[in-house]
Design an enzyme around this catalytic site. Structure first.
Site, mmCIF file in Angstrom:
data_model
loop_
_atom_site.group_PDB
_atom_site.id
_atom_site.type_symbol
_atom_site.label_atom_id
_atom_site.label_comp_id
_atom_site.label_asym_id
_atom_site.label_seq_id
_atom_site.Cartn_x
_atom_site.Cartn_y
_atom_site.Cartn_z
ATOM 1 N N PHE A 151 39.100 37.592 50.315
ATOM 2 C CA PHE A 151 39.696 36.468 49.585
ATOM 3 C C PHE A 151 38.685 35.369 49.263
ATOM 4 O O PHE A 151 39.069 34.283 48.850
ATOM 5 C CB PHE A 151 40.870 35.880 50.379
ATOM 6 C CG PHE A 151 41.985 36.872 50.596
ATOM 7 C CD1 PHE A 151 42.923 37.094 49.603
ATOM 8 C CD2 PHE A 151 42.072 37.601 51.776
ATOM 9 C CE1 PHE A 151 43.946 38.024 49.785
ATOM 10 C CE2 PHE A 151 43.093 38.527 51.973
ATOM 11 C CZ PHE A 151 44.033 38.741 50.967
ATOM 12 N N ASN A 210 45.897 37.103 43.803
ATOM 13 C CA ASN A 210 45.148 36.768 42.589
ATOM 14 C C ASN A 210 46.059 36.611 41.383
ATOM 15 O O ASN A 210 45.863 35.722 40.556
ATOM 16 C CB ASN A 210 44.089 37.840 42.305
ATOM 17 C CG ASN A 210 42.779 37.512 43.006
ATOM 18 O OD1 ASN A 210 42.688 36.521 43.716
ATOM 19 N ND2 ASN A 210 41.774 38.344 42.810
ATOM 20 N N PHE A 251 44.846 24.210 42.515
ATOM 21 C CA PHE A 251 45.031 25.245 41.492
ATOM 22 C C PHE A 251 46.036 24.864 40.413
ATOM 23 O O PHE A 251 46.795 25.712 39.928
ATOM 24 C CB PHE A 251 45.430 26.576 42.156
ATOM 25 C CG PHE A 251 44.356 27.598 41.968
ATOM 26 C CD1 PHE A 251 43.233 27.591 42.774
ATOM 27 C CD2 PHE A 251 44.424 28.539 40.952
ATOM 28 C CE1 PHE A 251 42.203 28.495 42.583
ATOM 29 C CE2 PHE A 251 43.403 29.445 40.746
ATOM 30 C CZ PHE A 251 42.287 29.424 41.562
ATOM 31 N N GLY A 255 42.966 24.269 31.629
ATOM 32 C CA GLY A 255 41.628 24.458 31.074
ATOM 33 C C GLY A 255 41.679 25.376 29.881
ATOM 34 O O GLY A 255 42.659 25.386 29.125
ATOM 35 N N CYS A 262 37.422 38.696 38.738
ATOM 36 C CA CYS A 262 38.600 39.133 39.501
ATOM 37 C C CYS A 262 39.930 38.937 38.794
ATOM 38 O O CYS A 262 40.662 39.912 38.589
ATOM 39 C CB CYS A 262 38.618 38.425 40.847
ATOM 40 S SG CYS A 262 37.287 38.996 41.917
ATOM 41 N N ARG A 330 31.011 36.896 34.203
ATOM 42 C CA ARG A 330 31.903 37.996 33.835
ATOM 43 C C ARG A 330 33.223 37.430 33.300
ATOM 44 O O ARG A 330 33.861 36.619 33.963
ATOM 45 C CB ARG A 330 32.131 38.918 35.047
ATOM 46 C CG ARG A 330 30.845 39.664 35.422
ATOM 47 C CD ARG A 330 31.031 40.553 36.622
ATOM 48 N NE ARG A 330 30.953 39.834 37.889
ATOM 49 C CZ ARG A 330 30.947 40.433 39.086
ATOM 50 N NH1 ARG A 330 31.018 41.751 39.168
ATOM 51 N NH2 ARG A 330 30.883 39.712 40.188
#
Ligand code: NAD
Length: 440
Positions: A151, A210, A251, A255, A262, A330
């Site tokens: 995590f 996730n 969180f 944006g 991930c 990525r």
């Protein structure tokens, strides 16, 4: 304890180093020879705060060693961690070829009992698949397969690994459970839990975590878009809801879409698992659509401002990495934005404290690379803020004004206060807030 870590990427290297830091002897294996050579010299191939210091200390103490020879590493170890890539396959499912190929290699090497631990993010049922591959050549008493999802967050990976909120371990073997429990004790001394569960629940936990976070970001991105239309300020709304203990403060930042190695692939893989099980996971479907759309939001704002005419316009971009404190690009929103600007005939000069080398490998001389954040602003028609690195938060505004051709900033991360930008006379277009010195 004696450990082998197969795969020395963001997860493998942090895992190996942190296990060495607690006194274990760790043999790290990778097929990438150049990386192993670099690591042997004590050079960290990735940017991850704090990692290089730990790495060098443990190399010096001979607690962490590097090799391309899987057999040599396995022979010296009792526990074997797999920290291998699980990229999306063509149908969106996690591609297990790296894991299953290594499992097959292990089946030819193992001679005495080993615990094989899956640290990669893998779909439900993978521990059974790995056990099946191993079992083709090995007697069942020679191995146990454990699911131990990771995590850690890139950028604070070392801290996350050394002080995890929780450790999740999926195993049905008492022997493997005892080994894992002993291994992780140094990391949970403050009392954070180690949750033992079955392999399938453990594998599922990682995807659900996730996907939930991706959903939370997407929710706030949609809220931000609605705030722009209604004249509300998403940052005030965020603070307003975050103080509710059922929601929490973290969180909730809107944006220009989530990226990284991930979230996109894990949401896709969980969606695929749903499809395979003939379950229509509607929320995941929407999360993916919302994110795709959000990655285009900044470009849309730019296009509207310049009335679709971007040819010959010069843009300075601050931030390339998918988030601050990493060199990982990525699936970074910056990449898509650069492509769109180039396709529209604009020129782009980029600056990022850590991710420039990785971006150069992709874009070469199609864009320009500034040696610092201010040089890139020279002659630029506008500044685009794409990653919220700390050093962009309190810049030398005078230098910014001096270097930029026009006082125009498009901010995909809400780095500045509206008041400050108003005072400085910038046209300032951010996410989910009113446009300063312009019209929404
Ligand atoms: P990565 O691409 O950075 O590293 C993978 C490494 O494996 C590379 O160095 C590659 O050369 C090596 N490798 C490939 N095939 C090999 C083989 N046959 N033998 C030995 N080494 C081999 O990947 P990563 O970001 O470290 O992710 C690894 C896994 O962990 C993925 O499943 C990912 O989803 C998961 N994960 C990643 C993060 C993250 O923040 N990066 C966090 C949690 C979980």
């Amino acid at each position: 304890m004696k450990i082998a870590v197969v795969g020395t990427g963001y997860v493998g290297l942090v895992t190996g180093t942190c296990f060495a830091e607690t006194g274990n002897v760790v043999n790290c294996v990778d097929v990438n020879k150049a990386k192993i050579e670099q690591l042997k010299k004590g050079k960290c191939p990735i940017y991850e705060p704090g990692l290089d210091v730990l790495l060098q200390r443990n190399i010096k103490e001979k607690r962490i060693l590097f090799t391309t020879d899987l057999k040599a590493a396995v022979d010296k170890s009792d526990i074997i961690f797999l920290a291998l890539p699980t990229p999306p396959g063509e149908d969106g499912s996690a591609d297990l070829k790296y894991i299953l190929n290594v499992a097959e290699d292990l089946s030819k090497i193992i001679r005495e009992y080993k615990v094989i631990v899956n640290k990669s993010t893998v779909p439900v049922g993978t521990a059974e698949k790995v056990a099946e591959v191993l079992g083709r050549k090995l007697a069942p008493e020679l191995f146990d397969v454990v699911s131990n999802p990771e995590f850690l967050r890139e950028g604070i990976a070392v801290d996350d690994f050394l002080k995890p909120d929780r450790v999740v371990i999926g195993t049905s073997s008492d022997r493997a459970r005892d080994v894992m429990n002993e291994l992780y004790q140094p990391f949970v001394r403050q009392g954070n839990p180690i949750y033992f569960m079955d392999e399938r629940s453990s594998e599922m936990t990682k995807y659900v975590a996730n996907s939930y976070l991706a959903m939370r970001i997407s929710y706030m991105n949609e809220v931000a878009n609605l705030c722009e239309l209604t004249g509300a300020n998403v940052d005030l709304v965020r603070i307003g809801i975050g103080s509710d203990s059922r929601i929490g403060k973290r969180f909730l930042f809107p944006g220009i879409g989530y990226g990284g190695s991930c979230f996109p692939k894990d949401v896709l893989a969980l969606h695929h698992t749903s499809k395979q099980n003939k379950y229509e996971f509607k929320l995941l479907d929407t999360v993916m659509k919302v994110n795709k759309n959000q990655k285009k939001v900044l470009f849309g704002k730019i296009k509207r401002f310049y009335k679709n005419s971007l040819k010959g316009k010069k843009f300075a971009m601050w931030g390339l990495a998918f988030k601050p404190e990493t060199d990982d690009i990525r699936d970074a929103p910056a990449l898509e934005l650069i492509n769109e600007l180039l396709n529209a005939g604009a020129e782009v000069t980029v600056f990022d404290p850590e991710a420039m080398t990785n971006v150069k490998a992709l874009f070469g001389n199609k864009i320009k690379y500034a040696k610092d954040q201010y040089v890139g602003l020279k002659e630029a028609d506008a500044l685009l803020i794409v990653t919220e690195w700390s050093e962009f938060r309190n810049p030398d505004f005078e230098r910014m004004v001096k270097n930029l051709k026009s006082k125009v900033v498009f901010d995909g991360r809400n780095v500045y206060s509206l008041e400050k930008m108003e005072e400085l006379g910038f046209y300032y277009n951010s996410i989910g807030r009113k446009i300063v010195n312009g019209k929404n």
